[in-house]
Design a protein around this motif. Structure first.
Motif, PDB file in Angstrom:
ATOM      1  N   MET A 670     -36.296   6.416 -20.319  1.00  0.00           N
ATOM      2  CA  MET A 670     -37.406   5.503 -20.576  1.00  0.00           C
ATOM      3  C   MET A 670     -38.266   5.392 -19.325  1.00  0.00           C
ATOM      4  SD  MET A 670     -35.598   2.401 -22.706  1.00  0.00           S
ATOM      5  CE  MET A 670     -37.133   1.474 -22.709  1.00  0.00           C
ATOM      6  N   GLU A 671     -39.584   5.197 -19.539  1.00  0.00           N
ATOM      7  CA  GLU A 671     -40.503   5.013 -18.429  1.00  0.00           C
ATOM      8  C   GLU A 671     -40.725   3.519 -18.203  1.00  0.00           C
ATOM      9  OE1 GLU A 671     -44.046   7.180 -19.146  1.00  0.00           O
ATOM     10  OE2 GLU A 671     -43.079   9.150 -18.895  1.00  0.00           O
ATOM     11  N   CYS A 672     -41.007   3.191 -16.929  1.00  0.00           N
ATOM     12  CA  CYS A 672     -41.174   1.775 -16.593  1.00  0.00           C
ATOM     13  C   CYS A 672     -42.016   1.647 -15.340  1.00  0.00           C
ATOM     14  CB  CYS A 672     -39.819   1.112 -16.382  1.00  0.00           C
ATOM     15  SG  CYS A 672     -38.874   1.826 -15.005  1.00  0.00           S
ATOM     16  N   GLY A 673     -42.437   0.425 -15.075  1.00  0.00           N
ATOM     17  CA  GLY A 673     -43.141   0.109 -13.851  1.00  0.00           C
ATOM     18  C   GLY A 673     -42.316  -0.847 -13.003  1.00  0.00           C
ATOM     19  N   LEU A 674     -42.106  -0.464 -11.750  1.00  0.00           N
ATOM     20  CA  LEU A 674     -41.274  -1.266 -10.855  1.00  0.00           C
ATOM     21  C   LEU A 674     -42.120  -1.769  -9.699  1.00  0.00           C
ATOM     22  CD1 LEU A 674     -38.048   0.973 -10.640  1.00  0.00           C
ATOM     23  CD2 LEU A 674     -38.549  -0.880 -12.246  1.00  0.00           C
ATOM     24  N   ARG A 675     -42.113  -3.087  -9.505  1.00  0.00           N
ATOM     25  CA  ARG A 675     -42.793  -3.676  -8.351  1.00  0.00           C
ATOM     26  C   ARG A 675     -41.727  -4.295  -7.448  1.00  0.00           C
ATOM     27  NH1 ARG A 675     -45.172  -8.703  -7.284  1.00  0.00           N
ATOM     28  NH2 ARG A 675     -44.895  -9.360  -9.449  1.00  0.00           N
ATOM     29  N   PHE A 676     -41.704  -3.813  -6.212  1.00  0.00           N
ATOM     30  CA  PHE A 676     -40.649  -4.233  -5.289  1.00  0.00           C
ATOM     31  C   PHE A 676     -41.000  -5.572  -4.648  1.00  0.00           C
ATOM     32  CE2 PHE A 676     -40.296   0.379  -5.520  1.00  0.00           C
ATOM     33  CZ  PHE A 676     -38.948   0.523  -5.821  1.00  0.00           C
ATOM     34  N   ALA A 677     -39.952  -6.210  -4.087  1.00  0.00           N
ATOM     35  CA  ALA A 677     -40.144  -7.539  -3.499  1.00  0.00           C
ATOM     36  C   ALA A 677     -41.033  -7.483  -2.276  1.00  0.00           C
ATOM     37  CB  ALA A 677     -38.777  -8.145  -3.139  1.00  0.00           C
ATOM     38  N   ASP A 678     -41.065  -6.360  -1.566  1.00  0.00           N
ATOM     39  CA  ASP A 678     -41.933  -6.196  -0.401  1.00  0.00           C
ATOM     40  C   ASP A 678     -43.285  -5.678  -0.878  1.00  0.00           C
ATOM     41  OD1 ASP A 678     -43.116  -5.797   2.005  1.00  0.00           O
ATOM     42  OD2 ASP A 678     -41.693  -4.295   2.758  1.00  0.00           O
ATOM     43  N   PRO A 679     -44.327  -6.503  -0.843  1.00  0.00           N
ATOM     44  CA  PRO A 679     -45.621  -6.048  -1.386  1.00  0.00           C
ATOM     45  C   PRO A 679     -46.298  -4.989  -0.530  1.00  0.00           C
ATOM     46  CG  PRO A 679     -45.840  -8.222  -0.396  1.00  0.00           C
ATOM     47  CD  PRO A 679     -44.392  -7.887  -0.349  1.00  0.00           C
ATOM     48  N   THR A 680     -45.843  -4.794   0.693  1.00  0.00           N
ATOM     49  CA  THR A 680     -46.483  -3.814   1.571  1.00  0.00           C
ATOM     50  C   THR A 680     -45.891  -2.416   1.419  1.00  0.00           C
ATOM     51  OG1 THR A 680     -44.941  -4.302   3.384  1.00  0.00           O
ATOM     52  CG2 THR A 680     -46.959  -5.620   3.251  1.00  0.00           C
ATOM     53  N   PHE A 681     -44.753  -2.312   0.711  1.00  0.00           N
ATOM     54  CA  PHE A 681     -44.106  -1.004   0.590  1.00  0.00           C
ATOM     55  C   PHE A 681     -44.762  -0.208  -0.533  1.00  0.00           C
ATOM     56  CE2 PHE A 681     -40.864   1.640  -1.516  1.00  0.00           C
ATOM     57  CZ  PHE A 681     -40.659   2.555  -0.493  1.00  0.00           C
ATOM     58  N   GLU A 682     -45.044   1.059  -0.223  1.00  0.00           N
ATOM     59  CA  GLU A 682     -45.678   1.946  -1.195  1.00  0.00           C
ATOM     60  C   GLU A 682     -44.798   3.165  -1.407  1.00  0.00           C
ATOM     61  OE1 GLU A 682     -49.585   2.933   0.037  1.00  0.00           O
ATOM     62  OE2 GLU A 682     -50.341   0.868  -0.056  1.00  0.00           O
ATOM     63  N   VAL A 683     -44.654   3.556  -2.655  1.00  0.00           N
ATOM     64  CA  VAL A 683     -43.854   4.731  -3.003  1.00  0.00           C
ATOM     65  C   VAL A 683     -44.744   5.952  -3.058  1.00  0.00           C
ATOM     66  CG1 VAL A 683     -42.168   3.367  -4.276  1.00  0.00           C
ATOM     67  CG2 VAL A 683     -44.143   4.305  -5.473  1.00  0.00           C
ATOM     68  N   GLN A 684     -44.100   7.108  -3.144  1.00  0.00           N
ATOM     69  CA  GLN A 684     -44.791   8.382  -3.277  1.00  0.00           C
ATOM     70  C   GLN A 684     -44.189   9.155  -4.436  1.00  0.00           C
ATOM     71  OE1 GLN A 684     -44.652  10.562   0.395  1.00  0.00           O
ATOM     72  NE2 GLN A 684     -45.722   8.943   1.576  1.00  0.00           N
ATOM     73  N   PRO A 685     -44.982   9.926  -5.128  1.00  0.00           N
ATOM     74  CA  PRO A 685     -44.415  10.736  -6.221  1.00  0.00           C
ATOM     75  C   PRO A 685     -43.301  11.654  -5.700  1.00  0.00           C
ATOM     76  CG  PRO A 685     -46.814  10.736  -6.327  1.00  0.00           C
ATOM     77  CD  PRO A 685     -46.455  10.074  -5.035  1.00  0.00           C
ATOM     78  N   GLY A 686     -42.215  11.699  -6.430  1.00  0.00           N
ATOM     79  CA  GLY A 686     -41.053  12.499  -6.019  1.00  0.00           C
ATOM     80  C   GLY A 686     -39.957  11.693  -5.356  1.00  0.00           C
ATOM     81  N   ASP A 687     -40.222  10.428  -5.014  1.00  0.00           N
ATOM     82  CA  ASP A 687     -39.163   9.584  -4.445  1.00  0.00           C
ATOM     83  C   ASP A 687     -38.072   9.324  -5.483  1.00  0.00           C
ATOM     84  OD1 ASP A 687     -40.574   9.497  -2.138  1.00  0.00           O
ATOM     85  OD2 ASP A 687     -41.275   7.413  -2.352  1.00  0.00           O
ATOM     86  N   THR A 688     -36.869   9.162  -4.971  1.00  0.00           N
ATOM     87  CA  THR A 688     -35.724   8.853  -5.841  1.00  0.00           C
ATOM     88  C   THR A 688     -35.363   7.382  -5.659  1.00  0.00           C
ATOM     89  OG1 THR A 688     -34.881  11.104  -5.675  1.00  0.00           O
ATOM     90  CG2 THR A 688     -33.334   9.406  -6.404  1.00  0.00           C
ATOM     91  N   ILE A 689     -35.255   6.663  -6.765  1.00  0.00           N
ATOM     92  CA  ILE A 689     -34.893   5.244  -6.740  1.00  0.00           C
ATOM     93  C   ILE A 689     -33.474   5.116  -7.279  1.00  0.00           C
ATOM     94  CG2 ILE A 689     -35.421   2.940  -7.601  1.00  0.00           C
ATOM     95  CD1 ILE A 689     -38.332   3.765  -7.791  1.00  0.00           C
ATOM     96  N   VAL A 690     -32.622   4.557  -6.467  1.00  0.00           N
ATOM     97  CA  VAL A 690     -31.227   4.362  -6.845  1.00  0.00           C
ATOM     98  C   VAL A 690     -31.010   2.877  -7.121  1.00  0.00           C
ATOM     99  CG1 VAL A 690     -28.808   4.599  -6.150  1.00  0.00           C
ATOM    100  CG2 VAL A 690     -30.484   6.327  -5.462  1.00  0.00           C
ATOM    101  N   CYS A 691     -30.496   2.573  -8.295  1.00  0.00           N
ATOM    102  CA  CYS A 691     -30.159   1.195  -8.673  1.00  0.00           C
ATOM    103  C   CYS A 691     -28.651   1.000  -8.506  1.00  0.00           C
ATOM    104  CB  CYS A 691     -30.584   0.942 -10.119  1.00  0.00           C
ATOM    105  SG  CYS A 691     -30.096  -0.683 -10.751  1.00  0.00           S
ATOM    106  N   TYR A 692     -28.264  -0.034  -7.761  1.00  0.00           N
ATOM    107  CA  TYR A 692     -26.840  -0.271  -7.527  1.00  0.00           C
ATOM    108  C   TYR A 692     -26.579  -1.776  -7.447  1.00  0.00           C
ATOM    109  CZ  TYR A 692     -28.095  -1.199  -2.639  1.00  0.00           C
ATOM    110  OH  TYR A 692     -28.638  -1.719  -1.498  1.00  0.00           O
ATOM    111  N   LYS A 693     -25.308  -2.119  -7.507  1.00  0.00           N
ATOM    112  CA  LYS A 693     -24.887  -3.512  -7.339  1.00  0.00           C
ATOM    113  C   LYS A 693     -23.607  -3.556  -6.521  1.00  0.00           C
ATOM    114  CE  LYS A 693     -22.397  -3.652 -11.762  1.00  0.00           C
ATOM    115  NZ  LYS A 693     -22.263  -4.378 -13.051  1.00  0.00           N
ATOM    116  N   MET A 694     -23.407  -4.680  -5.851  1.00  0.00           N
ATOM    117  CA  MET A 694     -22.223  -4.867  -5.019  1.00  0.00           C
ATOM    118  C   MET A 694     -21.141  -5.546  -5.856  1.00  0.00           C
ATOM    119  SD  MET A 694     -23.267  -3.508  -2.268  1.00  0.00           S
ATOM    120  CE  MET A 694     -21.873  -3.898  -1.216  1.00  0.00           C
TER     121      MET A 694
END
Length: 707
Positions: A670-694
Motif C-alpha cells: 500500500m502507498e502512504c504519506g508519512l510526515r515525520f516529527a522533525d519538520p526540518t528533515f527531508e527525505v530523498q527518493p530511494g531512501d529506506t524507511i524501517v518501522c520498528y518497536k522496542m
C-alpha cells in the motif's frame, strides 16, 4: 584567689551548674562560694572512689581495664606480681631505667631489686609507669593465658604397639561417573535395591554399610555420589578408604568424574581396582575402555600394567565373584590391622537431623571399639553415645574398627569429615569444646582485624585526600555537594537472598559449594542468608521474613502449619529432592530479578518514492510518499531512515495518511504519506524507511555451575 584556684581544675560546666541542698533542707540556690566548695568535695570523693576501685581490681587480678590519670599518651598493660624485667618489657625500656624509677617510687622499702624480683605492691608498679611517662590499664598475665591454652584440645593417641594390632575388614570406596552403576553394583553385592529409592536415579548421599561375603569375610563399602555437585563427598570417601573401586561404564568410557575420582584416589595414596560395568549391553568395547583409562595413568593388567580390571554386569550379576576375589586378595596383600583397644578414633561420614530420633551422625570407626556410653568429640560437636545402629537399622552394643555405625546422642551436630576422638568424661568433652570455640574466635578476630585495618586504610586515604583538597582551597570546611537526602543513597541493586535447609550435612555442603561458583554479582547479587540441617522451623521463617529470602528445602519436609504461615507472610518455600533441579530453580529466580532489556522488533519496511511539500496552516512541511514493501507500518511505532549505508533519521511520525485519510496502519504493497516529527528533515527518493518497536526481551543468567 579562691575562685582562681578552683577554676584551674574544675570543669566550667560544674562551676556554672546550680546545686541544691539535700531534700530535707529548704530549697534555695546556693551561693557561688558554696557551689565551688561542694563541687570540690564531690570531685575529691570521686577521685578517691576511682582509685579504690583500681586497687581492688589490681589486687584481685581480674582483667578489668582502669585508666590512670593522664601521665602520657601511650597506654601500657600491667598485671599483678610483675617482675622488673616484665615491667621493662612492657615499657620498652632497659632494666636500668626501671631501677632508677624504682628509687623514686619505692623510697620506704629496703628491697634490693634485680631483674627477676617480683614487685608485690601494685602502687609501685603504677608509679613507675607514671614516672616513665605512660598511662596504664590492668590486664591479665599473658604468660598465664598461654599456659592455660596449652593441652586443652583432644588429640589422637600415639601409634599402638605391634602386639596390640588385630586384623580388620577392608574399607572399600566405590567411585566413578554418575549413572555408571555404582549403587547397582553394591545392591547386587548385598542383595538390596537402594537404587530404586533414590530420587532421579542418582546417588546424592554418601553411604556406609558392611557386607558379609560368601567366604565369611566382612567388607565395609562407601558409596559416593558420581554427580559433579558432590565433589567434597567423593574426596572424603577417598581419604577414609583402603581400596578404591573405580566403576567405568563400558558404553560411556572415561568421563569427567571418572578422571576426578582417579585424581582423588592418587591424592589419598590408595590402590585402585577397576570394575568395567555394563558389559551385558550390545556393542560395548572393553578394550577401548582400558585404552581410555591408560591415557589417564591407569594401565590395566591386560595392557601390561599392574591395575586389576574386572568386566562385570551389576544388573545381571555377572563376574561379581571375580571382583570380590580381587578385593579380598588386595586386602590380604595390604595386611590391614588396627588396635581394637584404647580410645576410639574415627571419621564422620555423614551427619543429619532426623525429626524423630534427633541429631545423628554416621561414624566410621578406625581405631578402638565404640560402645554405648562412650563420650566422643568431633569438630564442634560432642556426644555421649546412647544408641548405635547399623546401616540396615539393627542396634548394636559396640562397633570395632572398620565398622560404620549411626551414632545417636549428639549435643551439637558435627560436620561431615570431622575427626572423631573419644575422651574420658563429659567434663573433658566440655573443656575441649570451650578450647575449640576460643580458637575459632581467635581465628575470626584475626580475619576481622584484617578487614578492619583495610577499612581504616581506606578511610585514612579518603581523609587525607579531603584534607589536601581543603588546604589547597584554603578552607577549614568544605561545602556539601548536595542535599542530605541525596547523600544518603539506598542500595537498589537486585538481590536474591537464599536460605538453604538440607537433609544431611553433606548435601548442604554440596549446595553451598555450588552457590559459591556464582559470578554474576554485577547483574544480580546472590546472598546466602543462612543454612542448616533438618526440617524447616519457625525460626527459619523469621529469618527469611527479615531478609526477604527464598527458603530452599532439599529433601526435607516443612510442617503444614509452617507452610500456611509462610503463605500468609509471602515467604516462598521451594522443595526439591534432586540437586540439579534445585540449581535450575535458583537460575530461574536469578533470571527473574535481572532488569529487563529492550530489543528492537522490526515491524515493516517501506521505500521512499517521492517527497511532497504540503501546506500545514501557513507553513510548508515535507511529506514522504512511500510504498510498504515488507510487513506493515504502524502510526505509533518508531522509524529509522536509511540512506545508502547511513542512518539519517530516527524518531516518530507526526502523521500517517492513506490518500486523504489519517490511518493507524499501512499494510504491505500500500502507498502512504508519512510526515515525520522533525519538520526540518527531508527525505530523498530511494531512501529506506524501517518501522520498528522496542519490546521487552527475556534475560537469563549465564551462570554455569559446571553441570
Amino acid at each position: 584567689m579562691y575562685k582562681t584556684l578552683l577554676t584551674r581544675w574544675l570543669p566550667l560546666r560544674l562551676i556554672k551548674k546550680e546545686c541544691y541542698l539535700q531534700p530535707g533542707d529548704f530549697k534555695r540556690p546556693l551561693s557561688v562560694r558554696q557551689q565551688w566548695t561542694r563541687q570540690l568535695s564531690i570531685s575529691v570523693v570521686c577521685c578517691k572512689k576511682r582509685r579504690s576501685e583500681e586497687e581492688k581490681a589490681f589486687s584481685s587480678g581480674r582483667p578489668a581495664i582502669r585508666y590512670s590519670p593522664k601521665g602520657g599518651s601511650e597506654v601500657v598493660g600491667i598485671w599483678r606480681n610483675m617482675t622488673v624485667q616484665d615491667l621493662a618489657n612492657v615499657l620498652k625500656k632497659d632494666v636500668d631505667h626501671v631501677f632508677k624509677a624504682l628509687e623514686f617510687a619505692d623510697k620506704t622499702s629496703d628491697t634490693d631489686y634485680k631483674k627477676d624480683t617480683v614487685i608485690h605492691n601494685p602502687q609501685i608498679i603504677r608509679d613507675v609507669v607514671k614516672i616513665s611517662g605512660f598511662r596504664f590499664k590492668i590486664i591479665s598475665n599473658p604468660d598465664k593465658e598461654t599456659e592455660e591454652e596449652e593441652n586443652k584440645d583432644a588429640v589422637p593417641a600415639p601409634p599402638a604397639p605391634p602386639e596390640a594390632l588385630k586384623p580388620r575388614p577392608p574399607v572399600v570406596c566405590v567411585m566413578g561417573h554418575v549413572d555408571h552403576g555404582k549403587t547397582t553394583l553394591l545392591d547386587s553385592l548385598r542383595d538390596t535395591s537402594v537404587v530404586d529409592q533414590e530420587f532421579g536415579g542418582i546417588t546424592q548421599h554418601i553411604g556406609a554399610f558392611e557386607v558379609k561375603l560368601q567366604s565369611g569375610d566382612k567388607v565395609t563399602f562407601l558409596d559416593t555420589p558420581g554427580h559433579a555437585a558432590f565433589s567434597a563427598m567423593r574426596s572424603r570417601g577417598a581419604l577414609a578408604t583402603d581400596i578404591v573401586v573405580l566403576v567405568v561404564a563400558a558404553d560411556d568410557g572415561v568421563m569427567e568424574q571418572t578422571v576426578e575420582s582417579i585424581r582423588m584416589a592418587r591424592e589419598a595414596r590408595v590402590p585402585i581396582l577397576v570394575a568395567i560395568n555394563k558389559i551385558d549391553k550390545p556393542g560395548v568395547n572393553i578394550e577401548r575402555t582400558m585404552r581410555s583409562l591408560a591415557q589417564h595413568g591407569i594401565v590395566c593388567e591386560a595392557l601390561g600394567g599392574d591395575v586389576q580390571a574386572i568386566p562385570v554386569s551389576a544388573l545381571k550379576k555377572q563376574n561379581l565373584d571375580t571382583l570380590v576375589e580381587a578385593l579380598t586378595l588386595q586386602a590380604q596383600l595390604m595386611d590391614l590391622k588396627a588396635d581394637p583397644g584404647g580410645y576410639v578414633e574415627g571419621v564422620v561420614i555423614e551427619a543429619l537431623l532426623d525429626p524423630k530420633t534427633g541429631k545423628q551422625a554416621t561414624v566410621l570407626v578406625q581405631r578402638g571399639t565404640l560402645r554405648r556410653g562412650s563420650v566422643i568429640v568431633a569438630g564442634t560437636g560432642w556426644a555421649k553415645v546412647r544408641v548405635l545402629n547399623t546401616a540396615d537399622g539393627q542396634t548394636v552394643q559396640e562397633a570395632p574398627p572398620s565398622t560404620p555405625v549411626s551414632v545417636l546422642g549428639w549435643r551439637e551436630l558435627p560436620s561431615a569429615g570431622d575427626q572423631v576422638l573419644e575422651v574420658a568424661s563429659e567434663k573433658r568433652a566440655n573443656e575441649v569444646m570451650k578450647w575449640r570455640h576460643s580458637q575459632r574466635m581467635k581465628e575470626k578476630q584475626v580475619v576481622d582485624l584484617e578487614a578492619i585495618e583495610a577499612k581504616e586504610a581506606e578511610h585514612n586515604a579518603q581523609y587525607q585526600a579531603t584534607l589536601a583538597r581543603k588546604r589547597a582551597m584554603g578552607r577549614f570546611k568544605l561545602r556539601r555537594q548536595g542535599p542530605r537526602e541525596k547523600m544518603i543513597q539506598e542500595d537498589t541493586h537486585p538481590t536474591l537472598n537464599v536460605f538453604v535447609k538440607g537433609d544431611v550435612d553433606g548435601s548442604v555442603e554440596a549446595i553451598l559449594d555450588i552457590l559459591e561458583t556464582y559470578d554474576e554479582h554485577d547483574r544480580v547479587r546472590l546472598d546466602l542468608v543462612n543454612f542448616g540441617v533438618g526440617p524447616v522451623t519457625p525460626n527459619d521463617l523469621e529469618i527469611a521474613e527479615a531478609f526477604n529470602a527464598v527458603i530452599y528445602a532439599f529433601n526435607v519436609d516443612c510442617p503444614t502449619p509452617l507452610t500456611v504461615e509462610a503463605k500468609k507472610k509471602n515467604i516462598p518455600i521451594k522443595k526439591h529432592n534432586i540437586i540439579y533441579k534445585l540449581v535450575d530453580d535458583v537460575k530461574e529466580e536469578l533470571s527473574a530479578r535481572i532488569p529487563v532489556s529492550q530489543e528492537e522488533e522490526i515491524v515493516g519496511e517501506a521505500n521512499v518514492l517521492q517527497q511532497f511539500m504540503v501546506s500545514e496552516g501557513k507553513k510548508k512541511v515535507p511529506v514522504a510518499g512511500c510504498r510498504c514493501m515488507k510487513g506493515s507500518l504502524a502510526r505509533n511505532a518508531l522509524y529509522r531512515v536509511i540512506r545508502g549505508q547511513d542512518v539519517v533519521f530516527e524518531g516518530k511520525l507526526a502523521s500517517m495518511k492513506h490518500l486523504k485519510d489519517e490511518v493507524n496502519t499501512i499494510k504491505r504493497d500500500m502507498e502512504c504519506g508519512l510526515r515525520f516529527a522533525d519538520p526540518t528533515f527531508e527525505v530523498q527518493p530511494g531512501d529506506t524507511i524501517v518501522c520498528y518497536k522496542m519490546v521487552d526481551a527475556p534475560v537469563t543468567t549465564g551462570w554455569d555451575p559446571g553441570f
